[in-house]
Motif scaffolding. Sequence first.
Motif, short mmCIF file in Angstrom:
data_model
loop_
_atom_site.label_atom_id
_atom_site.label_comp_id
_atom_site.label_asym_id
_atom_site.label_seq_id
_atom_site.Cartn_x
_atom_site.Cartn_y
_atom_site.Cartn_z
N VAL A 175 71.56 43.51 42.80
CA VAL A 175 70.52 44.17 43.77
C VAL A 175 70.85 45.62 44.18
O VAL A 175 72.06 46.11 43.99
CB VAL A 175 70.26 43.28 44.88
N ASP A 176 70.16 46.43 44.80
CA ASP A 176 70.42 47.58 45.27
C ASP A 176 71.25 47.83 46.20
O ASP A 176 71.87 48.86 46.41
CB ASP A 176 69.04 48.48 45.68
N GLY A 177 71.70 46.63 47.11
CA GLY A 177 72.57 46.70 48.10
C GLY A 177 72.28 45.89 49.28
O GLY A 177 71.70 44.72 49.13
N LEU A 178 72.62 46.25 50.28
CA LEU A 178 72.66 45.13 51.45
C LEU A 178 71.34 45.35 52.08
O LEU A 178 71.10 46.21 52.61
CB LEU A 178 73.70 45.21 52.46
N VAL A 236 83.51 51.49 50.33
CA VAL A 236 82.80 50.54 49.64
C VAL A 236 81.22 50.96 49.48
O VAL A 236 80.53 51.15 50.22
CB VAL A 236 83.07 49.09 50.31
N LEU A 237 81.00 50.79 48.22
CA LEU A 237 79.78 51.14 47.76
C LEU A 237 79.07 49.60 46.97
O LEU A 237 79.79 49.27 45.89
CB LEU A 237 79.55 52.27 46.75
N ILE A 238 77.89 49.36 47.44
CA ILE A 238 77.53 48.16 46.58
C ILE A 238 76.10 48.82 45.84
O ILE A 238 75.03 49.35 46.66
CB ILE A 238 76.81 46.98 47.69
N VAL A 239 75.96 48.79 44.82
CA VAL A 239 74.89 49.57 43.93
C VAL A 239 74.32 48.60 42.62
O VAL A 239 75.03 47.51 42.75
CB VAL A 239 75.36 50.81 43.26
N PRO A 246 74.92 53.06 36.16
CA PRO A 246 75.07 52.73 37.36
C PRO A 246 75.60 53.74 38.39
O PRO A 246 75.19 54.00 39.48
CB PRO A 246 75.62 51.47 37.69
N ILE A 247 76.70 54.21 38.04
CA ILE A 247 77.42 55.47 39.03
C ILE A 247 76.64 56.61 38.88
O ILE A 247 76.33 56.93 40.06
CB ILE A 247 78.82 55.69 38.25
N GLY A 248 76.18 57.13 37.86
CA GLY A 248 75.34 58.22 37.67
C GLY A 248 74.07 58.00 38.43
O GLY A 248 73.36 59.06 39.17
N ARG A 249 73.18 56.94 38.58
CA ARG A 249 72.26 56.64 39.15
C ARG A 249 72.26 56.63 40.43
O ARG A 249 71.38 57.24 41.30
CB ARG A 249 71.78 55.17 38.60
N TYR A 250 73.39 56.13 41.18
CA TYR A 250 73.77 56.19 42.42
C TYR A 250 73.92 57.67 42.93
O TYR A 250 73.52 58.21 43.93
CB TYR A 250 74.83 55.68 42.98
N ARG A 251 74.56 58.49 42.13
CA ARG A 251 74.60 59.89 42.56
C ARG A 251 73.66 60.58 42.60
O ARG A 251 73.22 61.46 43.24
CB ARG A 251 75.85 60.54 41.61
N ASP A 252 72.54 60.50 41.58
CA ASP A 252 71.25 60.95 41.59
C ASP A 252 70.36 60.51 42.66
O ASP A 252 69.42 61.40 43.18
CB ASP A 252 70.61 60.91 39.97
N THR A 253 70.17 59.10 42.92
CA THR A 253 69.23 58.79 43.89
C THR A 253 69.70 58.26 44.96
O THR A 253 68.90 58.45 45.99
CB THR A 253 68.69 57.47 43.33
N GLY A 254 70.98 58.16 45.41
CA GLY A 254 71.43 57.64 46.70
C GLY A 254 71.12 55.99 47.10
O GLY A 254 71.25 55.84 48.14
N ILE A 255 70.62 55.38 45.93
CA ILE A 255 70.11 53.76 46.35
C ILE A 255 71.32 53.05 46.25
O ILE A 255 71.91 52.97 45.22
CB ILE A 255 69.05 53.53 45.30
N GLY A 256 71.65 52.45 47.21
CA GLY A 256 72.88 51.61 47.09
C GLY A 256 73.24 51.62 48.87
O GLY A 256 72.76 52.16 49.59
#
Length: 376
Positions: A175-178, A236-239, A246-256
């Motif tokens: 999932v995207d996070g909490l 701690v990051l949950i993404v 997945p790492i690049g996706r978080y860097r681009d979108t901030g979803i997590g």
Amino acid sequence: MQYDFSRARRIVIKIGSATLVDRRTGLRRGWLASLAEDIVALRARGTQVVIVSSGAVALGSPHLGPEFNRARLADSQAAAAVGQIKLAHAYQETMLRHDITVAQILLTLDDTEVRRRYLNARDTIEALVHLGALPVINENDTVATHELRYGDNDRLAARVAQMISADCLVILSDVDGLYSADPGLDPAATLFRHIPRITPEIEEMAGDTKADGVGRGGMVTKMAAARIAVPSGCHVLIVNGGPDHPIGRYRDTGIGTWFEAHEAPLTVRKQWIAGTLRPTSVLTVDSGAQEALRQGKSLLAAGVSDIRGTFERGDTVTVQDAEGRDLARGLVAYSSDEARRIMGRRSDAIEDVLGYKGRGPLIHRDHLVLLQETRP
């Protein structure tokens, strides 16, 4: 607000079975190749990377015939023995395309709970990272028993991050996070992108441990991982680990979800105490002792009202309040027999009770760590 990877000197990435292995098609090779590119990008910026990866049992079980039963410990261990070879080869083959050497490390619970073994494991990981290798760590399922295992790699990853003083632990989830509620059941559930402090209310939102699929963890274990890593100064990051990169996706979108480590890291020894997952016993304290602990004082025998379990001097114990809430963990200075004889008594009475002067506090403040929710 999102986490800035450019500030990280060292990152631990935790990969779950459900992220790495598709139950129908097996290893997600294309996804793993995309993650490798993310890792290469991190290393190019000077960030050291360590992987904690599940997947051995999921990769090995299809090769053990129709009588395989994952519920049987011996069968699960057999699957791990088969799958660990496949898992290590997959990482080796993928990273070799980028001229990165992969090293495999298998850990059990005792390797992080027993002080000497903890230090040995830490030194090995440190040496590998220093020499430019990519450590890939997994629980040693082939020898771990139900009683002596993590049971999930979320907490193992947090313990590793704590062990090597990582700046950030990235947990790849399904999932995207909490969320404020289960997004599958509540369409109005909102994603928490930034959590500056873990509170009891935040922990309650983690829900129940997930039992289906090929993974064994759930949001509960990810929250437990955050409780271990954050006090040691590790973000701690949950993404969502499902999409490629997945790492690049978080860097681009901030979803997590980013659990911020805004406090100064504990000393290495106190990190180890705080992260202990198998404390020997429980000491219950009164309100006066509880307040003293919050003020940074040692735990005196006079403030202990009950003792559960058996322990020896130097063992790690949990300190709880009268309602059973965990307040602290520490290394006890007396055996359980001695502690029961002196609990509730003033320090100047210890010599009369034991026949010798004793060692001062039941737990000295230098060997005691307050847990997250007890901090003002």
